[in-house]
Design an enzyme around this catalytic site. Sequence first.
Site, PDB file in Angstrom:
ATOM      1  N   CYS A   2      24.259 -48.196   1.759  1.00 50.57           N
ATOM      2  CA  CYS A   2      23.821 -49.088   2.820  1.00 50.57           C
ATOM      3  C   CYS A   2      24.556 -50.418   2.721  1.00 50.57           C
ATOM      4  CB  CYS A   2      22.316 -49.368   2.802  1.00 50.57           C
ATOM      5  SG  CYS A   2      21.304 -47.889   2.697  1.00 50.57           S
ATOM      6  N   ARG A  27      29.820 -48.051   4.153  1.00 50.39           N
ATOM      7  CA  ARG A  27      28.791 -47.883   3.132  1.00 50.39           C
ATOM      8  C   ARG A  27      27.675 -46.939   3.574  1.00 50.39           C
ATOM      9  NH1 ARG A  27      29.218 -51.844  -0.649  1.00 50.39           N
ATOM     10  NH2 ARG A  27      27.079 -51.486  -1.300  1.00 50.39           N
ATOM     11  N   TRP A  73      22.501 -45.467   4.891  1.00 52.79           N
ATOM     12  CA  TRP A  73      22.819 -44.104   4.450  1.00 52.79           C
ATOM     13  C   TRP A  73      21.533 -43.583   3.832  1.00 52.79           C
ATOM     14  CZ3 TRP A  73      23.140 -41.293  -0.223  1.00 52.79           C
ATOM     15  CH2 TRP A  73      23.856 -40.089  -0.139  1.00 52.79           C
ATOM     16  N   ASN A  98      19.281 -52.469   0.237  1.00 52.72           N
ATOM     17  CA  ASN A  98      20.268 -51.487  -0.207  1.00 52.72           C
ATOM     18  C   ASN A  98      19.880 -51.127  -1.642  1.00 52.72           C
ATOM     19  OD1 ASN A  98      23.675 -52.001  -1.409  1.00 52.72           O
ATOM     20  ND2 ASN A  98      22.616 -50.111  -1.026  1.00 52.72           N
ATOM     21  N   GLY A  99      19.753 -49.821  -1.923  1.00 53.58           N
ATOM     22  CA  GLY A  99      19.408 -49.412  -3.286  1.00 53.58           C
ATOM     23  C   GLY A  99      18.237 -48.448  -3.284  1.00 53.58           C
ATOM     24  N   GLU A 481      42.482 -32.255  -5.448  1.00 49.84           N
ATOM     25  CA  GLU A 481      42.379 -33.362  -4.498  1.00 49.84           C
ATOM     26  C   GLU A 481      42.637 -32.867  -3.068  1.00 49.84           C
ATOM     27  OE1 GLU A 481      41.197 -36.123  -4.346  1.00 49.84           O
ATOM     28  OE2 GLU A 481      42.289 -37.363  -2.926  1.00 49.84           O
ATOM     29  N   LYS A 485      39.945 -33.235  -0.086  1.00 49.34           N
ATOM     30  CA  LYS A 485      40.266 -33.940   1.158  1.00 49.34           C
ATOM     31  C   LYS A 485      39.983 -33.043   2.367  1.00 49.34           C
ATOM     32  CE  LYS A 485      41.418 -37.891  -0.002  1.00 49.34           C
ATOM     33  NZ  LYS A 485      40.276 -37.721  -0.867  1.00 49.34           N
ATOM     34  N   GLU A 488      36.170 -32.504   2.912  1.00 48.15           N
ATOM     35  CA  GLU A 488      35.331 -33.646   3.295  1.00 48.15           C
ATOM     36  C   GLU A 488      35.624 -34.157   4.705  1.00 48.15           C
ATOM     37  OE1 GLU A 488      35.462 -37.023   0.593  1.00 48.15           O
ATOM     38  OE2 GLU A 488      37.622 -36.913   0.408  1.00 48.15           O
ATOM     39  N   HIS A 504      41.219 -14.091 -12.128  1.00 50.97           N
ATOM     40  CA  HIS A 504      39.911 -13.968 -12.775  1.00 50.97           C
ATOM     41  C   HIS A 504      38.762 -14.138 -11.793  1.00 50.97           C
ATOM     42  CE1 HIS A 504      41.827 -13.675 -16.643  1.00 50.97           C
ATOM     43  NE2 HIS A 504      42.492 -14.788 -16.422  1.00 50.97           N
ATOM     44  N   LYS A 603      31.265 -44.154   1.573  1.00 51.40           N
ATOM     45  CA  LYS A 603      32.360 -44.485   0.676  1.00 51.40           C
ATOM     46  C   LYS A 603      31.872 -44.966  -0.677  1.00 51.40           C
ATOM     47  CE  LYS A 603      36.876 -46.309   0.476  1.00 51.40           C
ATOM     48  NZ  LYS A 603      37.369 -44.971   0.211  1.00 51.40           N
TER      49      LYS A 603
HETATM   50  C1  G6P Z   1      32.603 -41.329  -2.824  1.00 49.69           C
HETATM   51  C2  G6P Z   1      33.810 -41.479  -1.929  1.00 49.69           C
HETATM   52  C3  G6P Z   1      35.043 -40.894  -2.594  1.00 49.69           C
HETATM   53  C4  G6P Z   1      35.246 -41.516  -3.967  1.00 49.69           C
HETATM   54  C5  G6P Z   1      33.990 -41.401  -4.842  1.00 49.69           C
HETATM   55  C6  G6P Z   1      34.106 -42.245  -6.106  1.00 49.69           C
HETATM   56  O1  G6P Z   1      32.271 -39.994  -2.938  1.00 49.69           O
HETATM   57  O2  G6P Z   1      33.583 -40.845  -0.684  1.00 49.69           O
HETATM   58  O3  G6P Z   1      36.189 -41.156  -1.789  1.00 49.69           O
HETATM   59  O4  G6P Z   1      36.321 -40.886  -4.609  1.00 49.69           O
HETATM   60  O5  G6P Z   1      32.854 -41.875  -4.129  1.00 49.69           O
HETATM   61  O6  G6P Z   1      34.160 -43.600  -5.725  1.00 49.69           O
HETATM   62  P1  G6P Z   1      34.750 -44.749  -6.594  1.00 49.69           P
HETATM   63  O7  G6P Z   1      34.578 -45.994  -5.754  1.00 49.69           O
HETATM   64  O8  G6P Z   1      33.938 -44.817  -7.857  1.00 49.69           O
HETATM   65  O9  G6P Z   1      36.179 -44.442  -6.871  1.00 49.69           O
END
Ligand code: G6P
Length: 608
Positions: A2, A27, A73, A98-99, A481, A485, A488, A504, A603
């Site tokens: 949030c 956020r 969120w 927030n929290g 990765e 990507k 998501e 396997h 994020k």
């Molecule tokens: C969330 C974001 C990702 C990120 C992860 C870790 O899941 O959507 O993009 O890699 O958090 O975030 P950080 O800020 O600790 O790298």
Amino acid sequence: MCGIVGAIAQRDVVPFLVNGLKRLEYRGYDSAGLAVLSDELRRVRRTGRVAEMEGAALAEGLHGFLGIGHTRWATHGGVTEGNAHPHISDGELALVHNGIIENHEEQRDRLRALGYAFESQTDSEVIAHLIQHYLKTEGDLLHATQKAVRELTGAYAIAVVSQREPGRFVAARMGCPLLVGLGEGENFVASDVSAVVAVTRKVIFLEEGDVADVHLDRVDIYDASGARVDRRAHMSDVSLASLELGPFNHFMQKEIHEQPRAIADTIEPVIAEGFAPRLFGAGAEELLRDVEGVQILACGTSYYAGLVARYWIEEIAGLPCSVEIASEYRYRAAHANPNNLIVTISQSGETLDTMEALKYAKSLGHGKTLSICNVPESAIPRASAMVFYTRAGAEIGVASTKAFTTQLIALFALTGTLAKLRGRLDAAREHEFLEDLRHLPGSVQHALNLEPQITAWAEMFNHKHHALFLGRGLHYPIALEGALKLKEISYIHAEAYPAGELKHGPLALVDADMPVVVIAPNDALLEKVKSNMQEVRARGGELFVFADADSHFRDSEGVHVIRTPRHVGLLSPVVHAIPVQLLAYRTALKRGTDVDKPRNLAKSVTVE
Ligand code: G6P
């Protein structure tokens, strides 16, 4: 997660609150709301994006000199207007939070017994009623807030306004970020600096347990014990341009294309200093000199950066290295060797699991702690003995791109430094590594030039439901990765495997409908990867291969090849991160998903 904002000014604060929330939408973005004080307390809330709430605020003519706002969120309570913030108590006090409040149930029972009615399923509403309860008995918003927050367990950043006290608002934080923006005859609070740079660059980062009493002409800050404290003001160097889209359609696209610049900026001190401990701050030499092993802790994409670094640290520095998901490490009876270096990697510097893993490591006796982070003054670097700030600039797209590749630079710098301290890096090799770094922005630019070919591949992925990504050695984390990507942002189910593991289990999934992406530059494991690819072809699987010129692949039936730039050597994962980012981006575009704000995600993840 949030995002929260607050403002007091001699002008209408609604435009600031709305624009600030738009900056904080990364956020969380499932609902948004404002509460503004003019002659009376008025509130607007909507599910959906800030823009929808803005439309409603305009339609209702919301305005005022004092107000707070929130973009959510959801954690406690579904995505409904009733659960959106601000929450109101007795029709006269409004709060944004927030929290997560852990003792919300017992507080709710207590407040119900005192006659407060709850209208939402959120943990946040209890804070509003608790402050209101003390405001009625104490008669002062600051004291009421101080008293209430002492009774909360969990994490919070809050801002609260009351109709009884129209000349001030109060904000507080514990475990979630919050800063004060200092203006001329007006003051602000926000979850991060992007929300205030349009009105002021002068900011104070509140510390754990701080409560701020915000007036038009002054901000008084009190620490957790209630003592008045002076907190240093910083001039933020975040530029407004870095927060704007410019000619791009999405922040993710912009951030992918910014990588040559972001990498060049991050490399700069490394080129200037060589592999030197001072890259990691004063006192780093002492802490890094006798390191016996490295434990890396991170989440998401940052974790994958750590997986790449393991190969480097073991091979170049000759140190044992483990990499663990922070949320697993923090609840495990981990074996601690205080001579090991703990490295946390976090773009935001506020991911709760990573922060808690760091605290846990420290409680086990680890003093050698290093944070690799993209956000100055954020919580994780502040809790670490050493720090390396990546110079990616603000990353706004939820899917991390330039933060990842610059984290890799930081980890390579760490590897070289550890190797040098251990006498494993002579001047010639150091020079060679620095030259490799110097050429990296150019190689990354060449990889970006592959976009048209990757766009043609995206067409073929558009109607797929699943995808497999394969890599080996240094490029296995890039396969991970790539799969992350793709899933998501395009919502195509994607998994990654070390190519040798295919037989396997995952090979059972391979048929004509399962695209298999292979990261196959010419490295020591290329011949092994080629055998694994044969296993896929023999089962009718369609291969999409990222290979450099030296890999000697050609397009053939069921085998599509894109030639990646030749960047031989250990930095090749940085170059190969680019095409998998572009593939996910271009596929998501074809599928029409919300690239920058994928469903259900955020994020910055400040909850467990
Ligand atoms: C969330 C974001 C990702 C990120 C992860 C870790 O899941 O959507 O993009 O890699 O958090 O975030 P950080 O800020 O600790 O790298």
